[in-house]
Design an enzyme around this catalytic site. Sequence first.
Site, PDB file in Angstrom:
ATOM      1  CE  LYS A   1      -6.909   5.160  11.784  1.00  0.00           C
ATOM      2  NZ  LYS A   1      -5.689   5.933  11.244  1.00  0.00           N
TER       3      LYS A   1
ATOM      4  N   GLY B   1       0.546  -0.676  -0.250  1.00  0.00           N
ATOM      5  CA  GLY B   1       0.119   0.209   0.103  1.00  0.00           C
ATOM      6  C   GLY B   1       0.442   1.316   0.277  1.00  0.00           C
ATOM      7  CE1 TYR B   2       0.572   7.883  -1.229  1.00  0.00           C
ATOM      8  CE2 TYR B   2       1.053   8.122   1.279  1.00  0.00           C
ATOM      9  CZ  TYR B   2       0.895   8.573  -0.334  1.00  0.00           C
ATOM     10  OH  TYR B   2       2.001   9.651   0.123  1.00  0.00           O
TER      11      TYR B   2
ATOM     12  N   GLY C   1       2.677   1.834   3.162  1.00  0.00           N
ATOM     13  CA  GLY C   1       2.690  -0.013   3.780  1.00  0.00           C
ATOM     14  C   GLY C   1       4.559  -0.558   3.099  1.00  0.00           C
TER      15      GLY C   1
ATOM     16  NE  ARG D   1      -4.556  -7.896   0.632  1.00  0.00           N
ATOM     17  CZ  ARG D   1      -5.427  -7.738  -0.708  1.00  0.00           C
ATOM     18  NH1 ARG D   1      -6.279  -8.705  -1.634  1.00  0.00           N
ATOM     19  NH2 ARG D   1      -4.493  -7.087  -1.167  1.00  0.00           N
TER      20      ARG D   1
END
Length: 310
Positions: free
Chosen positions: A136, A15-16, A18, A37
């Site tokens: 969160k 991800g952005y 990650g 995944r």
Amino acid sequence: MDGKKDRVLIIGATGYLGKRMVKASIALGHPTFILYRPEIVSDVGKVQMLIGFKMQGAILLQGSFDDQESLVSALKQVDVVVSVVAGNNTLLEQLKLVEAMKQVTTIKRFLPSEFGMDADRMGHAIPPGDMVFINKRIIRRAIEKANIPYTYVSANCCAGIFLSGLAQLENFMPRTDHVKIYGNGDKKCVWVDEDDMAMYTMMTVDDPRTLNKILYLRPPSNILTQMEVVQIWEKLIGKELKKIFLTQEEWLASMDDLTPYIQVALTHLYQIFYNGDLEFEAEGPHGVDSNDLYPDFKYVTAEEFLKRYL
């Protein structure tokens, strides 16, 4: 102390944020594991990213939140877990990760997917943006109830999303003609380069000073109002922008007929630039300031970041 680095598992590595966490983890010498995944094999870009990580020394582990056995297997191989999952719906999937950690019992530190505003300070947030903070907080309380060691990283505002467009909604290049100013443009924001976010995060994973703490990323030169950021850009381009001042009422009224995703973004901008929710100092005993812990870290300043767009 044998000097060995903690083994780090990164979830959400493609991800952005990650991908930056992987880079920082490897750079700091951590044995770096990546959970991916099974369905990612159909995405050529992400597969090539994973292979790139592998070539840099990362270890790839297949698994998912829907396969508890795969989570347990992955957790048994590491010491620290950094979750960088994106999307509000995905946040609560981390509860499955907490259950797996309870089963394994050997995780030394968990950094859940945070990296924005401090959720525990946002109980007053307006809908629909409040759901991100609510979810969160649910994850935080589950971690604490399970007595899992943690660090929550409050990274505030991603420079590539906020600073790049002078905080203009869905605009990631600074304009050279006009700019919308929220209120008087006088509320402080904390603008942080994403690569710096990742490096700060990875510096905390084996730092005892951040154990069971909230780390606030607050690079001193980057605690600036929107107007101060605009003035930096104007100085760089040698031109004054036309400024369109928006009242709080005008900003909230603009949410009508927009998609839920954009409405969330609008309400988060409201919290920062109208409500001033980033105008605070890190407070003990649970909050620590990145500048106090890592005063010598050479972060990217707002001006240095904006120079990229000249």
